[in-house]
Design a protein around this motif. Structure first.
Motif, PDB file in Angstrom:
ATOM      1  N   GLN A 127       0.820  -1.208   0.000  1.00  0.00           N
ATOM      2  CA  GLN A 127       0.000   0.000   0.000  1.00  0.00           C
ATOM      3  C   GLN A 127       0.857   1.264   0.000  1.00  0.00           C
ATOM      4  N   ARG A 179       1.275   7.055  -6.635  1.00  0.00           N
ATOM      5  CA  ARG A 179       0.208   8.036  -6.869  1.00  0.00           C
ATOM      6  C   ARG A 179       0.700   9.460  -6.588  1.00  0.00           C
ATOM      7  N   PHE A 239      -6.285  -0.505  -9.355  1.00  0.00           N
ATOM      8  CA  PHE A 239      -7.565  -0.325  -8.660  1.00  0.00           C
ATOM      9  C   PHE A 239      -8.769  -0.819  -9.474  1.00  0.00           C
ATOM     10  N   SER A 240      -8.497  -1.549 -10.560  1.00  0.00           N
ATOM     11  CA  SER A 240      -9.585  -2.199 -11.291  1.00  0.00           C
ATOM     12  C   SER A 240      -9.337  -3.695 -11.442  1.00  0.00           C
ATOM     13  N   PHE A 243     -13.668   1.954  -7.787  1.00  0.00           N
ATOM     14  CA  PHE A 243     -13.039   2.444  -6.575  1.00  0.00           C
ATOM     15  C   PHE A 243     -12.490   3.851  -6.836  1.00  0.00           C
ATOM     16  N   PRO A 285      -9.706   5.673  -6.500  1.00  0.00           N
ATOM     17  CA  PRO A 285      -8.483   5.964  -7.271  1.00  0.00           C
ATOM     18  C   PRO A 285      -8.669   5.728  -8.768  1.00  0.00           C
ATOM     19  N   PHE A 286      -9.458   4.691  -9.126  1.00  0.00           N
ATOM     20  CA  PHE A 286      -9.724   4.467 -10.550  1.00  0.00           C
ATOM     21  C   PHE A 286     -10.613   5.577 -11.093  1.00  0.00           C
ATOM     22  N   SER A 297       0.377  -5.266 -11.350  1.00  0.00           N
ATOM     23  CA  SER A 297      -0.758  -4.401 -11.011  1.00  0.00           C
ATOM     24  C   SER A 297      -2.008  -5.229 -10.767  1.00  0.00           C
ATOM     25  N   PHE A 348      -4.010  -5.768  -7.147  1.00  0.00           N
ATOM     26  CA  PHE A 348      -5.446  -5.565  -6.942  1.00  0.00           C
ATOM     27  C   PHE A 348      -6.029  -6.718  -6.125  1.00  0.00           C
ATOM     28  N   CYS A 385      -7.397  -6.232  -2.261  1.00  0.00           N
ATOM     29  CA  CYS A 385      -8.802  -6.454  -1.906  1.00  0.00           C
ATOM     30  C   CYS A 385      -8.931  -7.394  -0.709  1.00  0.00           C
TER      31      CYS A 385
END
Length: 417
Positions: free
Chosen positions: A219, A226, A248-249, A288, A290-291, A360, A364, A368
Motif C-alpha cells: 500500500q 500516486r 484499482f480495477s 473504486f 483511485p480508478f 498491477s 489488486f 482487496c
C-alpha cells in the motif's frame, strides 16, 4: 549448385511452382503442388506474394518444406560423393529410394503451417496471445533448422517433443516457468489437432514449476506511485496513470486499454474479458475512487468520452519500470525464487525490475483481500473462475513484521479463555 524454386508452365495467367536442381545441363524437377497467378509470384524472393493464395503463409511454408527436402537430399549425396555435387541420375536414384518420405512431405502440410492456420483462425484472441503463439512457432522453426528436421503432425512423436524441450532449455536458458508456458501452448494446439500417435497426457514440461509468491505492490508503494509529480514528463505520467487504473480495477492490460465510456455503468466497470476461452465472460467491477480519479482525468469534458492512453503492453512494461525507479521503496532488493531443471535457487534484485502489468493485477487481488473483501467477491471482480487460478495472483501486500509477537499474544489470549 543448390536447389531452387521456379515458376514453370505458364498457362492462362497461372504458373506451376516446382523445386529444381540442375547439374551438367540436366535438371531435376520436384512438384510442390502449388499453382498461382503469375502476378503473385515474386521471382526475387522465389515465394508467393501476399494475397496470392487463401493462406500465403501456409503456401510458402509448403514451398520451403519441399525445397528443404530436395536440398537435404543434394547435401547428403554431396557428402557421400566426397564433396562433389551429385548428378541428376544419382539424385533420381536417391529420391526413388526415399519416395515415400518425399511424397509425404510434398502432399502434407508441415506442422508449422498447421500451427499458422490454427493461429490465423483465432480472430478473437488478444494480441498478446497471438504473439505468444507466434513465438511458439519460431521456437519450433528454430529447432527444425538446428536439427535439420521437418515436423509433420502425422509423424511427430513424444520423444521428439522431449528433445525439443531439452534444446529450448539449452539454447535459451529457459527457467521452468517459461518452459511450462511454451509447452502449455503447444499442448493446446496438439489437443485441437488430436494427432493419433501422440500421447497428449505425456506432453508436459520436463520439470515441474514450484509455485512462488507473485510480486505485488504494498500500500505504501502504491501511494508513493500516486504521489509522484510527473507533470514535467507527460509520457511517464500517462504510464503511471494507467498503472494506477489497473491496480484499482484488476483488469488485464488488454482489457484496460479497451475501456470506453460505455463500459462505465452505474458506478461499475462492466466489460467482457478479452482472453483465450474467456471472451464471453463479463466482469462487473466497482469503480473504486483511485480508478474514478484516473477515469475523470482522461474523460473528454465536451463529449464525455473516456480516452485512456493507448500503448502496447511491451512498451507499458518497459515504461513502468522507469516509473518504479522513481519510488525509493522500489529500489530496495527483494529475493526472487526460481527453478531451472531440478535446481531451485534465489537471487536478489531491485523490486522495480520485477514490476510489470501483471504486478498491477496481482496487487489488486491482494489488496482487496487485505482490505477485508472475501475471496468470492474478489474473484468475481478479477474474473477468475477457479480458486487454483486465483491463488497464483495472490501475494503479500502488507507484511506483518511483528507476526511472531502477534502470534504469542493471540496464543496467550486463547489460553485465558
Amino acid at each position: 549448385m543448390n536447389a531452387y524454386l521456379a515458376a514453370r508452365n505458364p498457362k492462362d495467367g497461372f504458373v506451376t511452382i516446382v523445386a529444381e536442381y540442375s547439374n551438367t545441363k540436366k535438371i531435376k524437377k520436384v512438384a510442390t503442388g502449388v499453382k498461382v497467378n503469375v502476378k503473385y509470384w515474386d521471382n526475387e524472393t522465389r515465394l508467393v506474394k501476399a494475397n496470392g493464395t487463401a493462406n500465403v503463409t501456409k503456401t510458402n511454408d509448403q514451398l520451403k518444406s519441399v525445397l528443404k527436402n530436395l536440398n537435404d537430399a543434394v547435401t547428403e549425396l554431396y557428402k557421400a560423393n566426397g564433396n562433389v555435387m551429385p548428378t541428376v541420375p544419382q539424385l533420381n536414384e536417391y529420391l526413388a529410394a526415399q519416395s515415400e518420405v518425399v511424397a509425404a512431405v510434398g502432399t502434407e502440410e508441415t506442422l508449422v503451417a498447421e500451427l499458422g492456420t490454427f493461429i490465423a483462425g483465432k480472430t478473437d484472441w488478444a494480441p498478446a496471445t497471438v504473439k505468444a503463439y507466434n513465438t511458439l512457432s519460431n521456437h519450433i522453426q528454430g529447432y527444425q533448422k538446428a536439427k535439420k528436421v521437418t515436423w509433420l503432425l502425422t509423424t511427430l512423436t513424444n520423444d521428439e517433443i522431449i528433445k525439443w524441450q531439452h534444446w529450448l532449455v539449452k539454447t535459451y536458458n529457459f527457467n521452468n516457468a517459461t518452459l511450462g508456458k511454451v509447452v502449455g501452448k503447444f499442448k493446446t494446439f496438439l489437443t485441437d489437432k488430436q494427432p493419433a500417435q501422440i500421447n497428449l497426457s505425456k506432453v508436459k514440461p520436463l520439470f515441474t514449476q514450484s509455485p512462488t509468491p507473485p510480486v505485488v505492490l504494498h500500500q505504501n508503494e502504491i501511494e508513493a506511485l500516486r504521489a509522484l509529480d510527473l507533470t514535467n514528463n507527460p509520457r511517464l505520467e500517462r504510464v503511471r496513470d494507467l498503472q494506477i487504473a489497473q491496480i484499482f480495477s484488476g483488469l488485464r492490460f488488454s482489457d484496460l486499454i479497451r475501456l470506453e465510456s460505455r463500459h462505465i455503468q452505474k458506478g461499475h466497470i462492466v466489460i467482457k474479458m478479452w482472453k483465450t476461452r474467456k471472451q464471453n465472460k463479463t466482469v462487473r467491477i466497482p469503480m473504486f475512487p483511485p480508478f474514478a480519479e484516473i477515469a475523470a482525468k482522461y474523460t473528454d469534458t465536451e463529449t464525455g468520452e473516456l480516452r485512456l492512453p493507448v500503448l502496447s503492453n511491451q512498451k507499458f512494461n518497459d515504461y513502468i519500470k522507469e516509473v518504479a525507479q522513481l519510488v525509493p521503496e522500489l529500489l530496495k532488493p527483494i529475493t526472487i525464487e526460481f527453478t531451472k531443471g531440478t535446481v531451485t535457487d534465489t537471487k536478489d534484485v531491485p523490486k522495480w525490475e520485477e514490476i510489470s502489468s501483471h504486478s498491477s493485477r496481482r496487487s489488486f487481488c491482494s489488496l482487496c483481500l487485505d482490505l477485508g473483501y472475501s475471496v468470492k467477491e474478489t474473484m468475481v471482480w478479477s474474473g477468475h473462475s477457479t480458486l487454483a487460478a486465483f491463488s497464483r495472483y495472490i501475494g503479500l501486500s502488507d507484511l506483518n513484521e511483528n507476526a511472531a509477537n502477534d502470534f504469542t499474544a493471540r496464543y496467550a489470549a486463547k489460553l485465558v479463555k
